[in-house]
Design an enzyme around this catalytic site. Sequence first.
Site, short mmCIF file in Angstrom:
data_model
loop_
_atom_site.label_atom_id
_atom_site.label_comp_id
_atom_site.label_asym_id
_atom_site.label_seq_id
_atom_site.Cartn_x
_atom_site.Cartn_y
_atom_site.Cartn_z
N ASP A 198 -8.96 20.44 9.60
CA ASP A 198 -8.03 21.22 10.41
C ASP A 198 -7.44 20.35 11.53
OD1 ASP A 198 -7.44 24.18 11.35
OD2 ASP A 198 -8.22 23.17 13.13
N GLU A 240 -4.85 18.95 7.06
CA GLU A 240 -3.78 19.79 7.59
C GLU A 240 -3.02 18.93 8.59
OE1 GLU A 240 -2.88 23.72 10.31
OE2 GLU A 240 -4.50 22.37 10.81
C1 GLC Z 1 -5.20 25.16 12.46
C2 GLC Z 1 -5.51 26.46 11.77
C3 GLC Z 1 -5.15 27.60 12.67
C4 GLC Z 1 -5.94 27.47 13.95
C5 GLC Z 1 -5.68 26.11 14.59
C6 GLC Z 1 -6.61 25.86 15.72
O1 GLC Z 1 -3.84 24.98 12.64
O2 GLC Z 1 -4.84 26.53 10.55
O3 GLC Z 1 -5.39 28.84 12.08
O4 GLC Z 1 -5.58 28.49 14.84
O5 GLC Z 1 -5.89 25.07 13.67
O6 GLC Z 1 -7.90 25.61 15.24
#
Ligand code: GLC
Length: 505
Positions: A198, A240
């Site tokens: 993430d 991500e």
């Molecule tokens: C990422 C996740 C999101 C979350 C953010 C902070 O972007 O996909 O849902 O709020 O990280 O952890």
Amino acid sequence: MSWFHNAIFYQALLHAFNDSNGDGMGDLRGVTDKLDYLEWLGVDCLWLPPMFDSPMRDDGYDIADYRSINPRYGTMADFEELLEQAHARGIRVITDLALNHTSDQHYWFQESRRDPAGPYGDYYVWGDDPTRYPEIRIIFTDYEISNWAWDEERGQYYFHRFYTHQPDLNYDCPAVQTEIFDIVRFWMDKGLDGFRLDAIPYLFERDGQGGESLPETFAFLERLRAMVNAEYPEAMMIAEANQPPRETMEYFGSGNRVHMVFNFPVMPKIFEAVATGSAEPLYDILDELPPLPADCQWGTFLRNHDELTLEMASPAARTRMYDAYAKDPRAKANVGIARRLAPLMEGDRRKIELLFSLLMTLPGAPFIYYGDEIGMGDDVSLPDRYAVRTPMQWEPGPGAGFSTGETRWPIVGGEGTSVAEQQLDDASLLMTVRGLIAQRKAHPELGTAPYEAVETGVEGVFGFQRGDLLCLHNFTDADVDLGPVELGPYGYAWVPIEEIGDGAV
Ligand code: GLC
């Protein structure tokens, strides 16, 4: 080729998928109970959100203890059972690892604020100047006005890329890196098959260089990958990284960083193509993305648990997207649109299927967001991104077969929008999606074959070749006659090249 090149991924939110104990909250056992469904659908890998202990102020992305299971979701034994049952069906399981930040409830943060000279004193990014790193953008623009927050106890500011209650870990502190390696080992040793990393671009910050995709971040990823290769060679990590196209590709490195990266550059272009009736946005973006290093793979997706992000869109494209898809201003969330696939397509079956066909044929391995396979709706009256996180609809009627208790978020409902109903109807969206998954599996070359653009001579029709397959997608509501292939409004076709003959399209 690795297992993930051709895997069908399925993202299920724990709190919203299936409630096994009637407390209104989905849980791990609930997911285990639905593994047969996932197997039936053709899913190869299940992606779960952070399942760790958390105050749940960001749906679990605010982690308070990386080694425990959130009691709302069950116990460690429940998790182990889920893994065992999934593996018995040939389904792998990955989970989210939010490693850029923790919850402010995490023991490390409590200690860090209490005792600056103690063992956790440097675990977070502390400072006296809240104007430092002015070039770093704010991500949760709906809620935050600064990336710094004042901590009364320590008498300093701490840095946070996301919510104020999510302080950023300090990756310049070697002990933090060691902790993360050990957390990865802890879950891999339990048999987990991988992680979604993430918010990975944001690990380091540097004066004058901002805090995204820094060389230090890539060096960390290379060390992490080397460890995973040595100790867990079958594992997969997907990044991500919602960045500009070339920068997004840097997360692959030469194949020595992560195995997979979500294709954030392509995703909004799919929706733009539908909105404008033109294939140009897709031709253009795919031109910009060169082939991947060996053994790497894109994660292709339409929707996920966040807003359909427009952060990287040009101002003009952003306006086009808001005009097309956020006519109701409540659909806007941060810099994007928090709506599900079916409502974005205004419930038009032809468009929904068109997008599923693209998902299965574009370069990458497909990720399906739970509920989209039955055309589930959303609820834009809900705050933050919860519009797209409502309970899965298994059956018609109250509780939707999701829970016998009172659910925290409303069930959206809608006649015919449930797994049970659609399983009985061969013409349903669910059966079509299942068929497309089977078709994808019948063409393993889609996992690795290069993408080659094919000019169709019609502005609204996107053509490309993958191996021996010609894929055609019509983004207009007009019939199209390409000679050997005819496409109805929003029609699509996967045609073996030998059936077409030379240069016909
Ligand atoms: C990422 C996740 C999101 C979350 C953010 C902070 O972007 O996909 O849902 O709020 O990280 O952890």
